[in-house]
Design a protein around this motif. Structure first.
Motif, PDB file in Angstrom:
ATOM      1  N   PHE A 135      47.740  37.288  51.760  1.00 59.48           N
ATOM      2  CA  PHE A 135      47.173  38.061  50.656  1.00 59.48           C
ATOM      3  C   PHE A 135      47.102  39.521  51.065  1.00 59.48           C
ATOM      4  CE2 PHE A 135      45.296  33.778  50.288  1.00 59.48           C
ATOM      5  CZ  PHE A 135      45.677  33.451  49.005  1.00 59.48           C
ATOM      6  N   GLU A 136      48.015  40.339  50.588  1.00 55.42           N
ATOM      7  CA  GLU A 136      47.908  41.764  50.916  1.00 55.42           C
ATOM      8  C   GLU A 136      48.125  42.590  49.663  1.00 55.42           C
ATOM      9  OE1 GLU A 136      50.761  43.019  53.870  1.00 55.42           O
ATOM     10  OE2 GLU A 136      52.433  42.035  52.876  1.00 55.42           O
ATOM     11  N   ASP A 137      47.576  43.791  49.678  1.00 52.28           N
ATOM     12  CA  ASP A 137      47.695  44.707  48.548  1.00 52.28           C
ATOM     13  C   ASP A 137      47.313  44.049  47.221  1.00 52.28           C
ATOM     14  OD1 ASP A 137      48.836  46.390  50.504  1.00 52.28           O
ATOM     15  OD2 ASP A 137      50.872  45.753  49.999  1.00 52.28           O
ATOM     16  N   LEU A 138      46.266  43.232  47.259  1.00 51.15           N
ATOM     17  CA  LEU A 138      45.799  42.641  45.997  1.00 51.15           C
ATOM     18  C   LEU A 138      45.241  43.748  45.116  1.00 51.15           C
ATOM     19  CD1 LEU A 138      43.799  39.447  47.117  1.00 51.15           C
ATOM     20  CD2 LEU A 138      46.169  39.590  46.333  1.00 51.15           C
ATOM     21  N   ASP A 180      43.469  32.694  60.459  1.00 51.91           N
ATOM     22  CA  ASP A 180      43.139  34.070  60.070  1.00 51.91           C
ATOM     23  C   ASP A 180      44.035  34.609  58.957  1.00 51.91           C
ATOM     24  OD1 ASP A 180      45.038  34.006  62.137  1.00 51.91           O
ATOM     25  OD2 ASP A 180      44.217  35.720  63.229  1.00 51.91           O
ATOM     26  N   GLY A 181      44.719  33.707  58.245  1.00 53.33           N
ATOM     27  CA  GLY A 181      45.372  34.102  56.997  1.00 53.33           C
ATOM     28  C   GLY A 181      46.751  34.725  57.100  1.00 53.33           C
ATOM     29  N   LEU A 230      44.277  23.050  51.957  1.00 49.23           N
ATOM     30  CA  LEU A 230      43.330  23.431  50.913  1.00 49.23           C
ATOM     31  C   LEU A 230      44.120  23.681  49.635  1.00 49.23           C
ATOM     32  CD1 LEU A 230      41.206  25.978  53.016  1.00 49.23           C
ATOM     33  CD2 LEU A 230      40.767  23.542  52.653  1.00 49.23           C
ATOM     34  N   LEU A 281      47.599  25.467  50.594  1.00 51.30           N
ATOM     35  CA  LEU A 281      47.643  26.216  51.851  1.00 51.30           C
ATOM     36  C   LEU A 281      47.276  25.305  53.011  1.00 51.30           C
ATOM     37  CD1 LEU A 281      45.957  29.516  50.620  1.00 51.30           C
ATOM     38  CD2 LEU A 281      48.395  28.933  50.718  1.00 51.30           C
ATOM     39  N   ARG A 325      40.234  41.223  43.713  1.00 46.52           N
ATOM     40  CA  ARG A 325      39.805  40.001  44.369  1.00 46.52           C
ATOM     41  C   ARG A 325      40.373  38.782  43.642  1.00 46.52           C
ATOM     42  NH1 ARG A 325      33.412  39.407  45.516  1.00 46.52           N
ATOM     43  NH2 ARG A 325      33.775  41.423  46.509  1.00 46.52           N
ATOM     44  N   LEU A 326      40.794  37.798  44.390  1.00 48.08           N
ATOM     45  CA  LEU A 326      41.329  36.576  43.806  1.00 48.08           C
ATOM     46  C   LEU A 326      40.295  35.466  43.944  1.00 48.08           C
ATOM     47  CD1 LEU A 326      43.970  35.281  42.668  1.00 48.08           C
ATOM     48  CD2 LEU A 326      44.632  34.821  45.030  1.00 48.08           C
ATOM     49  N   GLU A 327      39.783  34.982  42.811  1.00 46.39           N
ATOM     50  CA  GLU A 327      38.789  33.908  42.827  1.00 46.39           C
ATOM     51  C   GLU A 327      39.496  32.590  42.539  1.00 46.39           C
ATOM     52  OE1 GLU A 327      35.798  34.424  43.703  1.00 46.39           O
ATOM     53  OE2 GLU A 327      35.244  36.478  43.157  1.00 46.39           O
ATOM     54  N   LEU A 328      39.298  31.618  43.421  1.00 45.11           N
ATOM     55  CA  LEU A 328      40.005  30.352  43.288  1.00 45.11           C
ATOM     56  C   LEU A 328      39.027  29.202  43.095  1.00 45.11           C
ATOM     57  CD1 LEU A 328      42.455  31.048  46.237  1.00 45.11           C
ATOM     58  CD2 LEU A 328      43.026  31.122  43.807  1.00 45.11           C
ATOM     59  N   TYR A 368      44.048  24.912  45.788  1.00 39.49           N
ATOM     60  CA  TYR A 368      43.251  25.704  44.852  1.00 39.49           C
ATOM     61  C   TYR A 368      44.046  25.999  43.581  1.00 39.49           C
ATOM     62  CZ  TYR A 368      40.582  27.285  49.037  1.00 39.49           C
ATOM     63  OH  TYR A 368      39.839  27.364  50.182  1.00 39.49           O
ATOM     64  N   LEU A 403      38.538  25.250  44.241  1.00 37.66           N
ATOM     65  CA  LEU A 403      39.044  24.207  45.140  1.00 37.66           C
ATOM     66  C   LEU A 403      39.301  22.932  44.344  1.00 37.66           C
ATOM     67  CD1 LEU A 403      39.514  23.561  48.230  1.00 37.66           C
ATOM     68  CD2 LEU A 403      37.277  22.453  48.147  1.00 37.66           C
TER      69      LEU A 403
END
Lengths: 193, 193
Positions: free
Chosen positions: A161-164, A23-24, A185, A147, A167-170, A187, A172
């Protein structure tokens, strides 16, 4: 075009190598990391061989930057720390300090990081702690995310990932599945691809 | 022992098949799901062939339980919805209702789910919405998690795992990597292994 490609490839990459829960989270609500699995097929040595530089936050550096294992620790552990301490070290801190083992950076972060990347050679391990990692994510300084997704959901804790700002596009790059059930994973940010 | 094993294998599994972001959200802060990728190598047909029953929450059932695609939709889409509507449907709702297409369950959840699992045959797709999924996770009713981890971090949104009573320990069963960069992680709860 060709010259630009060559130049880009010569830059050091800033690599974040981190254990996260499904859950990150990077820590539980009480800073627990007891869910974190160290598996002998994870090839940490291989990762260590791919970097020649380490970025620390000040607190992490004071705790781990010059850590020496106990004399009766395993030869593997001694070797690992010897490997870590052979790297070039930078410490990001608001304090001005001097230290024979590390270079302190207290201002002009973006410029300094860019200059270090230009040195070429192997890559840079962004060691942490959490606040330095957050700054690097938010500033877009991370070139590669490795990760290790653990087979545990905590429900709450400290999110990676907080207070981005956005959006972060990665993209793979690779996945590695370990026998413990950890899935790594790898990225890179979309802009690099 | 043998009889117990046979019995256990004959039970239907409750399967959660869901898209999540890399940071564990099922929706963005404004219910965005535009990060969600539909890739033709994801074999949704194969998943549909493995189930014969669908569990809906009431709101999801009213929106999608008897959905018909537009006449000019693609043959693939028509076929997909025909496949979905051929399944046995249960709707979990506090409302007492009757419907020729579905059985409504408004009380005694644990017992009812256990009874349905005993029917044997193929597995059960836990369709959603979010509140039914949350109840099922918290109650330990999910036998298999199929989480499609998308290459996007949102920073905030609706977490899949929230308000857990205790840490959820899972066992990795399989991983599938899709060409879009989506990585499907399939887990079962540790207690089943």
């Amino acid at each position: 075009m060709y010259k630009h490609e060559t130049l880009r490839k010569a830059l050091k990459k800033v690599v974040l190598d981190l254990a996260v829960t499904l859950d990150g989270f990077i820590e539980g609500p009480n800073r627990e990391i007891d869910w974190c699995i160290i598996d002998d097929d994870m090839d940490f040595d291989g990762f260590l061989a791919s970097i020649d530089t380490i970025f620390y936050g000040r607190v992490s550096y004071d705790s781990w930057g010059n850590f020496q294992p106990e004399p009766d620790a395993s030869p593997t552990e001694h070797l690992l720390w010897k490997g870590v301490h052979a790297k070039k070290k930078y410490v990001f801190s608001s304090q001005h300090r001097h230290d024979d083992q590390a270079t302190f950076i207290s201002s002009d972060l973006a410029h300094q990081v860019a200059e270090i990347k230009k040195q070429g050679g192997k890559d840079i391990w962004l060691y942490g702690g959490a606040s330095l990692i957050k700054t690097f994510i938010q500033s877009g300084f991370i070139d590669r995310y490795r990760l290790s997704v653990h087979p545990t959901a905590l429900g709450s804790g400290k999110p990676l990932f907080e207070d981005l700002k956005s959006r972060l596009e990665l993209k793979l790059i690779k996945t590695n599945v370990f026998k413990s059930g950890v899935v790594q994973l790898i990225y890179e940010p979309e802009k690099y691809n």
